[in-house]
Write a protein that holds these residues in place. Structure first.
Motif, mmCIF file in Angstrom:
data_model
loop_
_atom_site.group_PDB
_atom_site.id
_atom_site.type_symbol
_atom_site.label_atom_id
_atom_site.label_comp_id
_atom_site.label_asym_id
_atom_site.label_seq_id
_atom_site.Cartn_x
_atom_site.Cartn_y
_atom_site.Cartn_z
ATOM 1 N N VAL A 29 0.987 -1.231 -0.056
ATOM 2 C CA VAL A 29 0.147 0.228 0.051
ATOM 3 C C VAL A 29 0.826 1.179 -0.006
ATOM 4 O O VAL A 29 1.842 1.413 0.768
ATOM 5 C CB VAL A 29 -0.982 -0.089 0.962
ATOM 6 N N ASN A 30 0.490 2.080 -0.959
ATOM 7 C CA ASN A 30 1.432 3.533 -1.069
ATOM 8 C C ASN A 30 0.469 4.709 -0.916
ATOM 9 O O ASN A 30 -0.455 4.744 -1.736
ATOM 10 C CB ASN A 30 2.281 3.517 -2.281
ATOM 11 N N PRO A 31 0.698 5.225 0.291
ATOM 12 C CA PRO A 31 -0.162 6.546 0.321
ATOM 13 C C PRO A 31 -0.029 7.467 -0.682
ATOM 14 O O PRO A 31 0.957 7.472 -1.490
ATOM 15 C CB PRO A 31 0.519 7.181 1.755
ATOM 16 N N ARG A 32 -1.187 8.236 -0.826
ATOM 17 C CA ARG A 32 -1.398 9.206 -2.044
ATOM 18 C C ARG A 32 -1.699 8.608 -3.358
ATOM 19 O O ARG A 32 -2.532 9.155 -4.180
ATOM 20 C CB ARG A 32 -0.132 10.136 -2.329
ATOM 21 N N ARG A 33 -0.961 7.377 -3.841
ATOM 22 C CA ARG A 33 -1.280 6.645 -4.780
ATOM 23 C C ARG A 33 -2.633 5.779 -4.358
ATOM 24 O O ARG A 33 -3.733 5.704 -5.208
ATOM 25 C CB ARG A 33 -0.190 5.664 -5.017
ATOM 26 N N ASP A 34 -2.588 4.795 -3.352
ATOM 27 C CA ASP A 34 -3.775 4.062 -2.919
ATOM 28 C C ASP A 34 -4.945 4.578 -2.177
ATOM 29 O O ASP A 34 -5.908 4.210 -2.093
ATOM 30 C CB ASP A 34 -3.318 2.860 -2.410
ATOM 31 N N PHE A 35 -4.548 5.813 -1.469
ATOM 32 C CA PHE A 35 -5.639 6.461 -0.539
ATOM 33 C C PHE A 35 -5.071 7.916 -0.526
ATOM 34 O O PHE A 35 -3.849 8.138 -0.382
ATOM 35 C CB PHE A 35 -5.932 5.485 0.873
#
Length: 401
Positions: free
Chosen positions: A329-335
């Motif tokens: 999970v990668n922040p900004r990309r996935d949420f």
């Protein structure tokens, strides 16, 4: 509690020390009512904000009153009626009197009771520069009081809580039996209540972002279980904490090796009530599953993420489905997060926000707190004075209890 002769003699000696130091700084002793009318609290908005800690009562005419938990409203109303000119400022008045708070868990004997004796001084100044002088006077006076009482103490930066204002220090007596935790640096003079302590950003890891995918984690609900099952270090996991507020559901995201600082979270949301969501709330308001909550694909929920979470690469979080987690999970990309800020609770050996050296933590007993209230109460209650040019100005206030 009833104070028997020996305890009462001890209290009187402490009061004498307090009076001497307050008088030396220009304080004038007064006595204000314990039973206070609801109207002045309603004017400042604190009748609702103070919540269940306030003892409320009605007189025979069904008018609302309270037993004073503190006296900002009362003293402002008093001074407003008497002070007209800049020539009457600065003004410092104090009292030593019983206070009443319906504590949710009265404990630690005299340290946390529903009825307690408190010295509270209030300063009224013409401007912020005058407030700074009054604040320094009381800061120094408190240091002298606790030194004369033979206490090992430390002034720490703190959150003002229901009193309000924008600048406050707590005076903490270092003791293993203390109910409060403080963080301090031995290399510089930084010290703060852990609820207030700042944290430096955690640098992002250098790693290539992989594709997010779901993995089966049957029965793995706790952090340790998930770490062991996926063979990953805890700092790769995102802990999602669900809360309910008067403005709706909130999801707080933190690295699992830290705890959520609920005071910081409350302040950044600007809400009055922050309650941990029950299991039925997680199912009904978050449309998720207890133990598998995560930010990806979550709708109609405000997300507050600690800055350290947003710097993670290929992290792990709940998939909002039973027995399932998401990896990579990668922040900004996935949420996306609605608010990105520091909501971590500082811990032993974290870097000092002033000099970077490892901080230490200790337990403490709060024995005093000083606040810069500015115009919070004078504005609500219209406490003004005329300056040299005959212009009406709001009094600038401080509170010292």
């Amino acid at each position: 509690y009833s104070y028997l002769p020996l305890a009462w003699r001890t209290l009187r000696k402490i009061e004498q020390i307090v009076r001497e130091e307050m008088d030396a700084k220009g304080g004038q002793e007064i006595a204000m009512p314990i039973v206070q009318p609801a109207e002045i609290w309603q004017q400042t908005g604190r009748w609702d904000v103070y919540g269940d800690e306030m003892f409320r009562l009605k007189d025979r005419h069904q008018r609302d009153f309270c037993l004073g938990p503190t006296h900002e409203e009362m003293v402002t109303t008093l001074v407003k009626a008497d002070v007209r000119s800049y020539r009457q400022l600065p003004l410092l008045v104090y009292q030593i009197q019983n206070k009443y708070r319906d504590e949710i868990r009265p404990r630690f004997g005299l340290m946390r009771g529903r009825e307690f004796i408190m010295k509270d001084l209030y300063s009224f100044d013409r401007d912020t520069a005058g407030l700074d002088i009054s604040y320094k006077k009381m800061y120094d006076a408190y240091s002298r009081i606790f030194t004369r009482c033979g206490l090992t103490f430390r002034p720490v930066e703190a959150d003002p809580g229901a009193i309000g204002g924008s600048g406050t220090h707590e005076f903490m007596v270092i003791a293993d039996s203390g109910e409060a935790a403080i963080a301090y640096c031995e290399k510089c003079d930084y010290a703060a209540n852990v609820e207030k302590a700042e944290l430096l950003p955690i640098s992002p890891t250098e790693e290539q972002a992989a594709d997010c995918k779901a993995v089966s984690t049957p029965g793995q609900r706790t952090i340790q279980e998930v770490c062991d099952f996926l063979k990953l270090p805890p700092e790769r996991l995102v802990k999602a904490m669900a809360y309910m507020t008067e403005n709706g559901p909130v999801l707080a995201l933190i690295r699992v090796d830290y705890e959520v600082n609920e005071i910081k979270l409350l302040n950044c949301l600007n809400v009055l009530h922050l309650d941990i969501a029950a299991e039925n709330d997680i199912r009904g308001a978050f449309y998720s599953v207890p133990g598998y909550l995560g930010p990806v694909g979550l709708n109609n929920v405000k997300i507050v993420a600690d800055a350290s979470v947003m710097n993670l690469i290929n992290a792990v979080c709940g998939a909002n489905k039973a027995d399932e987690h998401l990896i990579n999970v990668n922040p900004r990309r996935d949420f996306k997060a609605d608010i990105i800020t520091d909501i971590r609770l500082i811990k032993e050996a974290d870097p000092c926000p002033r000099c970077g050296a490892p901080v230490k933590t200790a337990r403490g007993i709060e024995v005093g707190q000083v606040f810069k209230l500015h115009t919070k109460y004078s504005k609500s209650l219209d406490a003004t004075y005329l300056d040299e040019d005959g212009q009406e100005k709001l009094m600038v206030m401080g509170c010292y209890g």
